[in-house]
Motif scaffolding. Structure first.
Motif, PDB file in Angstrom:
ATOM      1  N   THR A 117      -8.405   1.933  -2.809  1.00 10.66           N
ATOM      2  CA  THR A 117      -8.051   1.030  -3.909  1.00 10.66           C
ATOM      3  C   THR A 117      -6.735   0.306  -3.628  1.00 10.66           C
ATOM      4  OG1 THR A 117      -7.021   2.829  -5.169  1.00 10.66           O
ATOM      5  CG2 THR A 117      -9.319   2.294  -5.700  1.00 10.66           C
ATOM      6  N   SER A 118      -5.791   0.998  -3.001  1.00  8.42           N
ATOM      7  CA  SER A 118      -4.534   0.350  -2.624  1.00  8.42           C
ATOM      8  C   SER A 118      -4.788  -0.784  -1.632  1.00  8.42           C
ATOM      9  CB  SER A 118      -3.558   1.354  -2.016  1.00  8.42           C
ATOM     10  OG  SER A 118      -3.182   2.315  -2.969  1.00  8.42           O
ATOM     11  N   ALA A 119      -5.650  -0.522  -0.649  1.00  4.02           N
ATOM     12  CA  ALA A 119      -5.966  -1.560   0.324  1.00  4.02           C
ATOM     13  C   ALA A 119      -6.619  -2.765  -0.351  1.00  4.02           C
ATOM     14  CB  ALA A 119      -6.891  -0.993   1.407  1.00  4.02           C
ATOM     15  N   GLY A 120      -7.553  -2.497  -1.253  1.00  4.46           N
ATOM     16  CA  GLY A 120      -8.234  -3.597  -1.942  1.00  4.46           C
ATOM     17  C   GLY A 120      -7.316  -4.390  -2.856  1.00  4.46           C
TER      18      GLY A 120
ATOM     19  N   LEU B 138      -2.968  -7.970  -6.066  1.00  4.31           N
ATOM     20  CA  LEU B 138      -2.784  -7.352  -7.377  1.00  4.31           C
ATOM     21  C   LEU B 138      -1.987  -6.053  -7.320  1.00  4.31           C
ATOM     22  CD1 LEU B 138      -6.370  -7.842  -8.849  1.00  4.31           C
ATOM     23  CD2 LEU B 138      -4.328  -9.211  -9.296  1.00  4.31           C
ATOM     24  N   GLY B 139      -1.610  -5.609  -6.136  1.00  6.47           N
ATOM     25  CA  GLY B 139      -0.950  -4.319  -5.968  1.00  6.47           C
ATOM     26  C   GLY B 139       0.473  -4.274  -6.298  1.00  6.47           C
TER      27      GLY B 139
ATOM     28  N   MET C 250       0.824  -1.210   0.000  1.00 11.22           N
ATOM     29  CA  MET C 250       0.000   0.000   0.000  1.00 11.22           C
ATOM     30  C   MET C 250       0.858   1.261   0.000  1.00 11.22           C
ATOM     31  SD  MET C 250      -3.034  -1.034   2.666  1.00 11.22           S
ATOM     32  CE  MET C 250      -3.711   0.627   2.683  1.00 11.22           C
ATOM     33  N   ALA C 251       1.913   1.264   0.799  1.00 10.66           N
ATOM     34  CA  ALA C 251       2.774   2.450   0.889  1.00 10.66           C
ATOM     35  C   ALA C 251       3.394   2.776  -0.459  1.00 10.66           C
ATOM     36  CB  ALA C 251       3.858   2.229   1.942  1.00 10.66           C
ATOM     37  N   GLU C 252       3.852   1.752  -1.173  1.00  9.60           N
ATOM     38  CA  GLU C 252       4.453   1.979  -2.493  1.00  9.60           C
ATOM     39  C   GLU C 252       3.454   2.623  -3.444  1.00  9.60           C
ATOM     40  OE1 GLU C 252       6.506  -0.528  -6.144  1.00  9.60           O
ATOM     41  OE2 GLU C 252       6.141  -1.531  -4.243  1.00  9.60           O
TER      42      GLU C 252
END
Length: 113
Positions: free
Chosen positions: A103-106, A112-113, A49-51
């Motif tokens: 969206t990052s969390a999902g 898929l992130g 998520m951070a990226e």
């Protein structure tokens, strides 16, 4: 005194240039990851998520997220439900920042992130 002022201005200019050009991104990403881990997100998902968040949001938006999501007087620090989460997200008052966070969390949750 003049040398001190010039030195401080030079440091501020260099720091601003590092943030603007992305040279400070690894440091910012590490800070965002740390904040996510502190909020209860797992290490691997927080890194993902951070990226994504550092790539898509400005320093100002990241700061607004941090301030908005921080517990205020009378709010639980951890273990809160969906209602409290929605209340804190509304407090951020930045649709793009909230969209990138969610969206990052999902995407990171499903790999898929």
């Amino acid at each position: 005194m003049r040398k001190l002022i010039i030195g401080v201005l030079l440091i501020m200019l260099l720091a601003g240039g590092a943030v603007y050009t992305g040279l400070a991104n690894p440091l910012v990403e590490m800070q965002v990851k740390g904040a996510l881990v502190q909020s209860g997100i797992g290490e691997k998902r927080a890194a993902c998520m951070a990226e994504r968040m550092v790539d898509r949001l400005t320093i100002g938006q990241l700061w607004k997220l941090r301030q908005g999501m921080a517990p205020q007087a009378g709010e639980p620090e951890e273990g809160y439900g969906l209602g409290e989460l929605v209340k804190r997200l509304r407090r951020v008052n930045d649709g793009e920042a909230v969209a990138v966070l969610t969206t990052s969390a999902g995407l990171c949750a499903v790999g898929l992130g």
